[in-house]
Write a protein that holds these residues in place. Structure first.
Motif, mmCIF file in Angstrom:
data_model
loop_
_atom_site.group_PDB
_atom_site.id
_atom_site.type_symbol
_atom_site.label_atom_id
_atom_site.label_comp_id
_atom_site.label_asym_id
_atom_site.label_seq_id
_atom_site.Cartn_x
_atom_site.Cartn_y
_atom_site.Cartn_z
ATOM 1 N N ASP A 125 -2.151 0.552 11.044
ATOM 2 C CA ASP A 125 -2.257 1.659 10.097
ATOM 3 C C ASP A 125 -0.987 2.481 9.989
ATOM 4 N N GLY A 167 0.799 -1.220 0.000
ATOM 5 C CA GLY A 167 0.000 0.000 0.000
ATOM 6 C C GLY A 167 0.826 1.261 0.000
ATOM 7 N N THR A 212 -5.250 5.158 3.163
ATOM 8 C CA THR A 212 -6.226 4.172 2.700
ATOM 9 C C THR A 212 -6.933 4.580 1.420
ATOM 10 N N ASP A 213 -6.943 5.873 1.122
ATOM 11 C CA ASP A 213 -7.594 6.359 -0.090
ATOM 12 C C ASP A 213 -6.531 6.659 -1.141
ATOM 13 N N TYR A 268 1.979 4.911 1.953
ATOM 14 C CA TYR A 268 2.242 5.458 3.286
ATOM 15 C C TYR A 268 2.755 6.891 3.148
ATOM 16 N N THR A 274 2.567 6.671 7.999
ATOM 17 C CA THR A 274 1.142 6.403 8.195
ATOM 18 C C THR A 274 0.518 5.906 6.902
ATOM 19 N N ARG A 275 -0.253 4.809 6.986
ATOM 20 C CA ARG A 275 -0.908 4.250 5.805
ATOM 21 C C ARG A 275 -1.984 5.200 5.279
#
Length: 301
Positions: A262, A202, A285-286, A204, A282-283
């Motif tokens: 997260d 993902g 998400t969008d 970050y 920090t991840r």
């Protein structure tokens, strides 16, 4: 090149680096395992005013296995003050240690790091939870740590825990700022619980630009600094041991990152495992808000 990097990462994650390795056990009396050490997947959560301080005072320094850097509070902190930690899996805690000693490190220019400010932690209490970082909490110990020394404590009986709260009541000078070099926790981790491989694929966000990670089983590929930096390595449980490379600068080093729900928590190191600084992220998400630029191509491969 990639094979060598991954092989080195695999060895490092198993045996750890000079920075990550715990003290060599005594032949006659082996030291208990520090299950909160970052190489075991421990997490030290940032405390409320952390971003106001230099990284050498961040809470994550409490679990790096070194007295060179530690946690130091703000000058006007309100006491008592809580510090929160999480082990990699369900734990049986048998003891712990608070260390307020200081071991200066040599900088690249030959100078030594500055002595920490503040007064060592004195009175404290330790709390445990098996449910969440928010509790409910059970007090498992209350005591006094020695000034400028490492003080070890043994619990009357093993305590089940996943989250720990260290409540700092005061310092040896009676007020703030308060400091601590290391917080060690002894006991055992549930092997199945702590060994579950985290999913880190993902985007970050980070102060030096976005980070993108792609996970293929235990292998990790990454991109950061708007495409100028590359990451390659492995993940075991939730602990990543990565090699970083900046082609334009022709610089290379290692990083140890722990994956939380997260966020990423950890450190990057220069060559020969000299401390760089904490590398928390920090991840996002969008994906529409990720703004990852050239690194976005990594997830499309």
């Amino acid at each position: 090149m990639r094979i060598l990097i991954l092989a080195g990462a695999a060895l490092a994650i198993a045996g750890c680096s000079v920075k990550d390795t715990e003290k060599a056990p005594d032949a006659a009396k082996p030291e208990p395992a520090n299950i909160l050490h970052i190489s075991r997947g421990g997490i030290a959560y940032p405390d409320g005013d952390e971003l106001k301080r230099h990284w050498s005072n961040y809470t994550i320094n409490l679990i790096d296995g070194s007295q060179a850097y530690g946690w130091t509070s703000e000058d006007k902190i309100s006491l008592p003050h809580d510090l929160f930690f999480e082990t990699a899996g369900s734990a049986k805690v048998t003891g712990f240690a608070l260390d307020s000693t200081f071991a200066p490190v040599q900088r690249e220019d030959g100078s030594a790091s500055n002595s920490p400010s503040g007064s060592p932690v004195r009175h404290f209490s330790l709390w445990a939870s098996t449910q969440s970082r928010g509790g409910p909490w059970t007090k498992v110990f209350q005591g006094e740590a020695k000034a400028d020394q490492r003080t070890a404590f043994t619990l009357p009986a093993p305590v089940a825990a996943r989250w720990l709260k260290l409540t700092v009541a005061d310092s040896w000078k009676g007020g703030a700022p308060v400091r601590l070099s290391e917080f060690e926790v002894y006991g055992s981790l549930d092997a199945k619980d702590a060994g579950a491989v985290a999913d880190v694929t993902g985007y970050y966000s980070h102060e030096y630009g976005p980070i993108v990670l792609r996970q293929d089983g235990h292998l990790i590929h990454g991109c950061y600094n708007n495409g100028d930096g590359q990451l390659e390595g492995m993940i075991v449980g939730r602990v990543m041991r990565l090699a970083w490379y900046m082609p334009k600068e022709k610089s290379v080093g290692m990083a140890t990152l722990v994956a939380g729900p997260d966020q990423l928590y950890g450190f990057w190191y220069r060559d020969q495992d000299r401390m760089g600084s904490p590398w928390n992220a920090t991840r996002v998400t969008d994906p529409a808000k990720a703004n990852v630029g050239p690194c976005a191509a990594l997830l499309r491969r």
